[in-house]
Design a protein around this motif. Structure first.
Motif, mmCIF file in Angstrom:
data_model
loop_
_atom_site.group_PDB
_atom_site.id
_atom_site.type_symbol
_atom_site.label_atom_id
_atom_site.label_comp_id
_atom_site.label_asym_id
_atom_site.label_seq_id
_atom_site.Cartn_x
_atom_site.Cartn_y
_atom_site.Cartn_z
ATOM 1 N N GLU A 1 40.205 69.057 60.679
ATOM 2 C CA GLU A 1 41.509 68.407 60.563
ATOM 3 C C GLU A 1 41.403 66.974 60.042
ATOM 4 O OE1 GLU A 1 44.405 70.032 60.990
ATOM 5 O OE2 GLU A 1 43.107 71.789 61.257
ATOM 6 N N ALA A 2 40.285 66.300 60.342
ATOM 7 C CA ALA A 2 40.129 64.901 59.923
ATOM 8 C C ALA A 2 39.695 64.761 58.472
ATOM 9 C CB ALA A 2 39.119 64.198 60.837
ATOM 10 N N LEU A 3 39.003 65.749 57.933
ATOM 11 C CA LEU A 3 38.398 65.616 56.607
ATOM 12 C C LEU A 3 39.395 65.312 55.484
ATOM 13 C CD1 LEU A 3 35.508 68.235 56.569
ATOM 14 C CD2 LEU A 3 35.339 65.764 56.203
ATOM 15 N N PRO A 4 40.556 65.956 55.427
ATOM 16 C CA PRO A 4 41.467 65.622 54.320
ATOM 17 C C PRO A 4 41.816 64.144 54.252
ATOM 18 C CG PRO A 4 42.153 67.664 55.376
ATOM 19 C CD PRO A 4 41.064 67.091 56.228
ATOM 20 N N ALA A 5 42.048 63.517 55.394
ATOM 21 C CA ALA A 5 42.352 62.082 55.392
ATOM 22 C C ALA A 5 41.129 61.261 55.018
ATOM 23 C CB ALA A 5 42.871 61.652 56.762
ATOM 24 N N LEU A 6 39.956 61.669 55.477
ATOM 25 C CA LEU A 6 38.742 60.902 55.214
ATOM 26 C C LEU A 6 38.404 60.846 53.725
ATOM 27 C CD1 LEU A 6 36.375 61.974 58.136
ATOM 28 C CD2 LEU A 6 37.464 59.758 57.802
ATOM 29 N N ILE A 7 38.690 61.898 52.991
ATOM 30 C CA ILE A 7 38.331 61.918 51.560
ATOM 31 C C ILE A 7 39.504 61.549 50.658
ATOM 32 C CG2 ILE A 7 36.546 63.653 51.963
ATOM 33 C CD1 ILE A 7 38.488 65.665 50.551
ATOM 34 N N SER A 8 40.662 61.271 51.233
ATOM 35 C CA SER A 8 41.826 60.958 50.412
ATOM 36 C C SER A 8 41.673 59.591 49.750
ATOM 37 C CB SER A 8 43.103 60.984 51.253
ATOM 38 O OG SER A 8 43.019 60.027 52.297
ATOM 39 N N PRO A 9 42.157 59.416 48.534
ATOM 40 C CA PRO A 9 41.999 58.142 47.808
ATOM 41 C C PRO A 9 42.985 57.089 48.290
ATOM 42 C CG PRO A 9 43.212 59.698 46.463
ATOM 43 C CD PRO A 9 42.818 60.447 47.712
ATOM 44 N N GLN A 10 42.728 56.537 49.446
ATOM 45 C CA GLN A 10 43.593 55.519 50.032
ATOM 46 C C GLN A 10 42.732 54.537 50.813
ATOM 47 O OE1 GLN A 10 46.326 57.346 52.798
ATOM 48 N NE2 GLN A 10 44.805 58.797 53.545
ATOM 49 N N PRO A 11 43.289 53.418 51.266
ATOM 50 C CA PRO A 11 42.478 52.420 51.970
ATOM 51 C C PRO A 11 41.777 52.998 53.207
ATOM 52 C CG PRO A 11 44.589 51.486 51.341
ATOM 53 C CD PRO A 11 44.678 52.948 51.045
ATOM 54 N N VAL A 12 40.659 52.383 53.548
ATOM 55 C CA VAL A 12 39.839 52.866 54.660
ATOM 56 C C VAL A 12 40.639 52.949 55.959
ATOM 57 C CG1 VAL A 12 37.908 52.235 56.184
ATOM 58 C CG2 VAL A 12 37.627 52.154 53.697
ATOM 59 N N GLY A 13 41.390 51.916 56.274
ATOM 60 C CA GLY A 13 42.140 51.906 57.521
ATOM 61 C C GLY A 13 43.131 53.052 57.621
ATOM 62 N N ARG A 14 43.796 53.348 56.513
ATOM 63 C CA ARG A 14 44.758 54.448 56.526
ATOM 64 C C ARG A 14 44.042 55.787 56.698
ATOM 65 N NH1 ARG A 14 48.534 53.861 51.707
ATOM 66 N NH2 ARG A 14 48.755 51.844 52.754
ATOM 67 N N ARG A 15 42.871 55.925 56.082
ATOM 68 C CA ARG A 15 42.078 57.145 56.278
ATOM 69 C C ARG A 15 41.769 57.337 57.767
ATOM 70 N NH1 ARG A 15 37.966 57.931 51.195
ATOM 71 N NH2 ARG A 15 38.968 56.512 49.728
ATOM 72 N N VAL A 16 41.365 56.253 58.404
ATOM 73 C CA VAL A 16 41.001 56.330 59.824
ATOM 74 C C VAL A 16 42.212 56.719 60.657
ATOM 75 C CG1 VAL A 16 40.252 54.984 61.822
ATOM 76 C CG2 VAL A 16 39.079 54.704 59.615
ATOM 77 N N ARG A 17 43.336 56.034 60.461
ATOM 78 C CA ARG A 17 44.513 56.321 61.285
ATOM 79 C C ARG A 17 44.993 57.754 61.090
ATOM 80 N NH1 ARG A 17 49.663 56.458 60.281
ATOM 81 N NH2 ARG A 17 49.481 55.362 58.294
ATOM 82 N N GLN A 18 45.057 58.209 59.851
ATOM 83 C CA GLN A 18 45.527 59.568 59.596
ATOM 84 C C GLN A 18 44.553 60.614 60.137
ATOM 85 O OE1 GLN A 18 46.481 59.971 55.441
ATOM 86 N NE2 GLN A 18 48.241 58.591 55.562
ATOM 87 N N ALA A 19 43.261 60.346 60.048
ATOM 88 C CA ALA A 19 42.266 61.287 60.570
ATOM 89 C C ALA A 19 42.371 61.408 62.084
ATOM 90 C CB ALA A 19 40.864 60.846 60.164
ATOM 91 N N ILE A 20 42.577 60.281 62.765
ATOM 92 C CA ILE A 20 42.698 60.314 64.231
ATOM 93 C C ILE A 20 44.016 60.969 64.643
ATOM 94 C CG2 ILE A 20 42.902 58.887 66.299
ATOM 95 C CD1 ILE A 20 40.040 59.209 65.113
ATOM 96 N N ALA A 21 45.079 60.715 63.908
ATOM 97 C CA ALA A 21 46.356 61.369 64.222
ATOM 98 C C ALA A 21 46.228 62.883 64.091
ATOM 99 C CB ALA A 21 47.454 60.844 63.298
ATOM 100 N N ALA A 22 45.562 63.343 63.041
ATOM 101 C CA ALA A 22 45.365 64.776 62.846
ATOM 102 C C ALA A 22 44.509 65.363 63.962
ATOM 103 C CB ALA A 22 44.716 65.036 61.485
ATOM 104 N N THR A 23 43.504 64.618 64.382
ATOM 105 C CA THR A 23 42.632 65.082 65.464
ATOM 106 C C THR A 23 43.406 65.208 66.769
ATOM 107 O OG1 THR A 23 40.677 64.062 64.461
ATOM 108 C CG2 THR A 23 40.580 64.534 66.820
ATOM 109 N N ARG A 24 44.195 64.197 67.093
ATOM 110 C CA ARG A 24 44.957 64.232 68.347
ATOM 111 C C ARG A 24 45.937 65.405 68.364
ATOM 112 N NH1 ARG A 24 43.101 61.350 72.592
ATOM 113 N NH2 ARG A 24 45.202 61.404 73.440
ATOM 114 N N THR A 25 46.551 65.677 67.232
ATOM 115 C CA THR A 25 47.473 66.801 67.151
ATOM 116 C C THR A 25 46.739 68.125 67.378
ATOM 117 O OG1 THR A 25 48.934 65.633 65.620
ATOM 118 C CG2 THR A 25 49.091 68.026 65.649
#
Length: 301
Positions: free
Chosen positions: A61-85
Motif C-alpha cells: 500500500e505504501a509503494l505507490p506513494a513512495l515512487i510517485s514523482p512528488q516531494p519527499v514529505g508528501r511521499r511519506v505522508r501519503q505512504a503512512i496514510a495508506a498504511t494506516r488505512t
C-alpha cells in the motif's frame, strides 16, 4: 570503505524507471519478513500483535506513494496514510522515512550516495510539515515531545534541519544528518555476507545483528529506556560476532530463536535496527541495477 566498494556504491544509476524502483523496494520490504531477525516479526515468527502479512500489505500500500514523482514529505505522508488505512497500526514509519529519499534519489542521474545527498540537501520546510503529520498519524511507540522541532507543532525549519536536531536521540534521523552512513556501511556488510553464504536472507539476518550490536536501538530506547536498549545491545554482541565469523549461519538458528522468544516475552522490538536493515537492502539492490537511461518505462520490465 575500500576504493572498489566506493566505486560499486557510486555506480551510475542514471534515471531508474519508477516500476523498477518499486520492484527493488518491494523486494527489500519482503526481505524484512523473509529474513529471521530476533525480536522482529517474520514469516515464521509473529509478535507484538502483528504478523508478516501486516508488513507485506503495508509495503504494497505504501509503494505507490513512495515512487510517485512528488516531494519527499508528501511521499511519506501519503505512504503512512495508506498504511494506516490498510492495517490500522504502525508497521513501517521508519522504513517509509528512510525509503522515500532513496526513491527520490533514484530519479536523479548519478551515483546513489551522491544523488541521495542532494535530495537530503534540497528538503524543505514543507517536507518537514508533511513528515511531522505522518509521524503524528503513525503514533510510534514512545513518541513524546521535544524542546525544538516538536512534531506536534508547525515546523519553522527544513526536514533536514529537523532531523539534524533529532539525530542524537533517533537513529533514523541520524541517517538524514549523516548521509545514511549506517545504511551504506551495512549495505557493504550484507553484500559480503551474501557472497560468502550465497544467501541474501542470511546476509540480511547478519546485517541486522551487526546493527543491533553496534548501538542501542532507538525504538527500544524510546519505549523502554536507555538501560534496556543497552542490555539488548550487550546481549546480542557475542551472537552477532559468532554469526559474522561462521561458515554456516543456520547453525545459530536455535540461539536466534531463543533470543527472539526472550525479546518478545519482554515486549521488546528492535524496530530501528530492522528499519535500517530494510534500507540497507534497498541500497544494495539499487546500487546493483544496471545503468539505464530512461525514455519512458524500461521495456525489459
Amino acid at each position: 570503505m575500500s576504493g572498489r566498494n566506493v566505486e560499486r556504491s557510486e555506480r551510475a544509476l542514471s534515471v531508474i524507471p519508477p516500476r523498477q524502483v518499486a520492484r527493488v523496494l518491494a523486494k527489500a520490504c519482503r526481505m524484512d519478513v523473509v529474513a529471521f531477525k530476533p525480536g522482529n516479526v517474520s514469516l515464521c515468527a509473529p509478535g507484538h500483535r502483528m504478523t508478516a502479512r501486516d508488513f507485506l500489505v503495508s509495503a504494497r500500500e505504501a509503494l505507490p506513494a513512495l515512487i510517485s514523482p512528488q516531494p519527499v514529505g508528501r511521499r511519506v505522508r501519503q505512504a503512512i496514510a495508506a498504511t494506516r488505512t490498510a492495517v490500522g497500526c504502525n508497521t513501517n514509519l521508519g522504513i517509509v522515512l528512510l525509503l522515500a529519499p532513496m526513491a527520490a534519489a533514484a530519479a536523479h542521474a548519478g551515483g546513489l550516495q551522491a544523488s541521495l545527498a542532494q535530495v537530503l540537501e534540497d528538503l524543505t520546510e514543507a517536507d518537514a510539515r508533511e513528515c511531522f503529520a505522518a509521524i503524528v498519524m503513525a503514533q510510534p511507540a514512545g513518541l513524546g515531545q521535544a524542546d525544538a522541532a516538536d512534531v506536534y507543532e508547525a515546523p519553522q525549519i527544513t526536514l533536514l534541519e529537523a532531523m539534524q536536531l533529532a539525530a542524537n536521540r533517533d537513529r533514523i534521523a541520524l541517517q538524514y544528518a549523516s548521509g545514511y552512513a549506517d545504511v551504506f556501511a551495512t549495505m557493504e556488510a550484507i553484500r559480503e555476507f551474501r557472497a560468502r553464504w550465497r544467501s541474501l536472507a542470511w546476509a540480511v539476518t547478519a546485517g541486522f545483528l551487526d546493527l543491533l550490536s553496534s548501538f542501542p536501538d532507538s525504538h527500544i530506547q524510546r519505549k523502554h529506556g536507555h538501560a534496556a536498549a543497552a542490555r539488548v545491545q550487550a546481549r546480542v554482541s557475542s551472537l552477532a560476532s559468532a554469526v559474522k565469523a561462521c561458515e554456516n549461519p543456520r547453525s545459530f538458528l536455535p540461539a536466534m530463536k531463543q533470543l527472539d522468544r526472550e525479546l518478545k516475552a519482554d515486549g521488546i522490538n528492535p524496530g530501528t535496527s530492522a528499519d535500517l536493515t530494510v534500507a540497507s537492502v534497498a541500497a544494495l539492490l539499487l546500487s546493483e541495477l544496471p545503468a539505464t537511461v530512461r525514455s519512458g518505462d524500461d521495456p525489459r520490465i
